[in-house]
Write a protein that holds these residues in place. Structure first.
Motif, PDB file in Angstrom:
ATOM      1  N   VAL A 177       9.652   6.941  -0.861  1.00 40.47           N
ATOM      2  CA  VAL A 177       8.574   6.225  -1.880  1.00 40.47           C
ATOM      3  C   VAL A 177       8.331   4.987  -1.716  1.00 40.47           C
ATOM      4  CG1 VAL A 177       8.101   6.005  -4.273  1.00 40.47           C
ATOM      5  CG2 VAL A 177       9.704   7.887  -3.378  1.00 40.47           C
ATOM      6  N   PRO A 178       7.130   4.732  -1.237  1.00 37.88           N
ATOM      7  CA  PRO A 178       6.677   3.452  -0.814  1.00 37.88           C
ATOM      8  C   PRO A 178       6.720   2.300  -2.291  1.00 37.88           C
ATOM      9  CG  PRO A 178       5.240   5.143  -0.079  1.00 37.88           C
ATOM     10  CD  PRO A 178       5.964   5.819  -0.864  1.00 37.88           C
ATOM     11  N   THR A 179       7.193   1.176  -1.935  1.00 37.74           N
ATOM     12  CA  THR A 179       7.339   0.356  -2.858  1.00 37.74           C
ATOM     13  C   THR A 179       6.135  -0.616  -2.932  1.00 37.74           C
ATOM     14  OG1 THR A 179       8.929  -1.368  -3.872  1.00 37.74           O
ATOM     15  CG2 THR A 179       8.401  -1.467  -1.417  1.00 37.74           C
ATOM     16  N   ASN A 180       5.941  -1.191  -4.305  1.00 38.89           N
ATOM     17  CA  ASN A 180       4.728  -2.226  -4.554  1.00 38.89           C
ATOM     18  C   ASN A 180       5.117  -3.237  -5.345  1.00 38.89           C
ATOM     19  OD1 ASN A 180       2.193  -3.255  -4.958  1.00 38.89           O
ATOM     20  ND2 ASN A 180       1.303  -1.134  -5.036  1.00 38.89           N
ATOM     21  N   GLU A 181       5.918  -4.193  -4.827  1.00 40.06           N
ATOM     22  CA  GLU A 181       6.470  -5.355  -5.668  1.00 40.06           C
ATOM     23  C   GLU A 181       5.166  -5.925  -6.502  1.00 40.06           C
ATOM     24  OE1 GLU A 181      10.173  -6.670  -3.189  1.00 40.06           O
ATOM     25  OE2 GLU A 181       8.317  -6.980  -2.327  1.00 40.06           O
ATOM     26  N   GLU A 182       4.011  -6.099  -5.605  1.00 34.88           N
ATOM     27  CA  GLU A 182       2.915  -6.897  -6.361  1.00 34.88           C
ATOM     28  C   GLU A 182       2.224  -6.347  -7.468  1.00 34.88           C
ATOM     29  OE1 GLU A 182       4.029  -8.168  -2.490  1.00 34.88           O
ATOM     30  OE2 GLU A 182       3.302  -6.077  -2.930  1.00 34.88           O
ATOM     31  N   TRP A 183       2.281  -4.795  -7.356  1.00 34.89           N
ATOM     32  CA  TRP A 183       1.874  -4.291  -8.757  1.00 34.89           C
ATOM     33  C   TRP A 183       2.681  -4.320  -9.800  1.00 34.89           C
ATOM     34  CZ3 TRP A 183       3.587  -0.542 -12.186  1.00 34.89           C
ATOM     35  CH2 TRP A 183       2.913   0.233 -12.956  1.00 34.89           C
ATOM     36  N   MET A 184       4.191  -4.506  -9.586  1.00 33.85           N
ATOM     37  CA  MET A 184       5.130  -4.614 -10.542  1.00 33.85           C
ATOM     38  C   MET A 184       4.850  -5.980 -11.153  1.00 33.85           C
ATOM     39  SD  MET A 184       7.462  -2.410 -11.835  1.00 33.85           S
ATOM     40  CE  MET A 184       6.986  -2.708 -13.408  1.00 33.85           C
ATOM     41  N   ILE A 185       4.527  -6.971 -10.247  1.00 33.10           N
ATOM     42  CA  ILE A 185       4.592  -8.409 -10.533  1.00 33.10           C
ATOM     43  C   ILE A 185       3.178  -8.558 -11.514  1.00 33.10           C
ATOM     44  CG2 ILE A 185       3.868 -10.709  -9.737  1.00 33.10           C
ATOM     45  CD1 ILE A 185       5.644  -9.964  -7.468  1.00 33.10           C
ATOM     46  N   ALA A 186       1.894  -7.930 -11.152  1.00 40.33           N
ATOM     47  CA  ALA A 186       1.020  -7.878 -11.843  1.00 40.33           C
ATOM     48  C   ALA A 186       1.047  -7.379 -13.210  1.00 40.33           C
ATOM     49  CB  ALA A 186      -0.164  -7.233 -11.352  1.00 40.33           C
TER      50      ALA A 186
END
Length: 396
Positions: free
Chosen positions: A375-384
């Motif tokens: 599952v690709p992660t997306n820390e930036e989306w979580m931060i947003a």
């Protein structure tokens, strides 16, 4: 572009960023994403992709233009000024260490910055670079809200037994405890599992965040129960240049050999891990391509320790319903994933050797007692998402 949120994820050798627009119901719509990589190297590079994934900027700079994070910030700031008509409503930042007190995203002020600065010794490779763009933006645009999102916060749900070291209690009260890191990545995976792997989403799952920095997290019901990383980002799994689990006696030995704290810190953060063990490279791609026996040893060690950690974390939860790989190595290094899965065969992992495509979320057979997903992660989306919530709460 007034209704946008800018996210900055600053590391030691790269700055990742994304710009999100606010859609209906405050849905996050990515406008572009990019990164400046190779900071401090011979060919620093800015690459940006639009919402469709099309490359819209690919610029290589001279080494003097991005010799450090500050120089890279200046390059990024100049590019952003040309692209964004108006200031975003806020800027969100990844901050690796929140210490014992910060358990949720916080609006940045001078007091918070000073308290986060005090945590630099606990994350010397990351914390200064996380705070540098916050200070830079604060100096230039003090009216622009900024939100700090902590990599340690997701792990504050740990039971006490998982957070303690076997040291006197007064040290725990001073903050010497197991924090865990990569929390923004794990939190994102927890939000994605109901859609990509609903059968395990509320179960007992080990998520392996394998990149330049590596850790694994035991999640039960979408909450962190235990993690391989501890007081600092040195503990747990072997990493690109960090050793992971290490007998404290090794540090005592280095001290007895005359090395001071600064030299030992540099050694542990920059000269160990895959780089130290192989003597060749910290990059898994280089090691996979090499026929040097030291490269094989480094990869074997990585798989061996990661499989051990998965078993230990399963013990923390009293069982295992699924495994998830994420981050650079976890998402893209199929031979490394396969090695770890084979080492976990005794737990019921049955790797589907015919599935070669990285795009397939499940990499085990249907008969596998423990399914494994990528599952690709997306820390930036979580931060947003966190940044928007903090801004909306302030506006209420």
């Amino acid at each position: 572009m007034r209704d946008t949120i800018l996210v900055i994820n600053a590391g030691s050798s790269s700055i990742k960023f994304q710009l999100f627009g606010l859609g209906s119901g405050d849905a996050l719509d990515r406008r572009f994403k990019g990164q400046i990589e190779g900071i401090g190297g011979s060919r620093p590079r800015l690459e940006v992709k639009d919402a469709s994934g099309k490359v819209t900027c690919d610029q290589v700079y001279g080494p003097e233009q991005a010799a450090d994070v500050k120089g890279a910030q200046d390059l990024l700031g100049g590019w952003l000024v040309q692209q964004i008509d108006e200031l975003p409503i806020a800027v969100g930042h990844r901050v690796v260490h929140g210490g014992p007190d910060f358990v949720q995203p916080m609006l940045v002020d001078d007091t918070l910055l000073d308290r986060l600065e005090a945590l630099v010794p606990l994350a010397p490779l990351h914390q200064p670079n996380n705070l540098a763009p916050i200070r830079s933006i604060r100096d230039r645009r003090p009216e622009l809200p900024q939100v700090a999102c902590f990599d340690t916060a997701f792990h504050r749900s740990h039971p006490a037994v998982a957070d303690h070291f076997a040291v006197p209690e007064e040290l725990y009260r001073e903050g010497v405890r197991r924090y865990g890191f990569h929390g923004l990545s794990y939190e994102y995976i927890a939000t994605r599992l109901p859609a990509v792997a609903p059968a395990i989403a509320r179960g007992r799952v080990v998520v392996a965040h394998l990149g330049s920095g590596c850790s694994a997290c035991a999640m039960a019901g979408g909450r962190s129960i235990d993690s391989t990383m501890g007081f600092t980002a040195l503990d747990g799994l072997p990493m690109g240049t960090r050793p992971g689990q290490l007998d404290a006696g090794v540090v005592l030995y280095l001290m007895q050999q005359g090395k001071d704290a600064r030299a030992i810190e540099h050694f542990l953060y920059h000269e160990c891990g895959l780089k130290g063990l192989s003597g060749l490279s910290n990059d898994v791609r280089d090691l996979l391509a090499s026929d040097d026996p030291r490269a094989k040893l480094a990869l074997d060690y990585f798989g061996y320790r990661t499989a051990q950690a998965i078993a230990a974390l399963a013990s923390s939860m009293g069982g295992l319903d699924g495994i998830v790989f994420t981050a650079g190595i976890g998402e893209h290094a199929a031979p490394v994933r396969a090695d770890i899965c084979r080492r976990c065969r005794w737990m019921g992992v049955d790797l589907d050797e015919e599935r070669k495509a990285d795009t397939l979320p499940r990499i085990t057979t249907e008969a596998s007692a423990v399914p494994v997903f990528v599952v690709p992660t997306n820390e930036e989306w979580m931060i947003a998402r966190h940044t928007l919530a903090v801004v909306r709460a302030k506006q209420a």
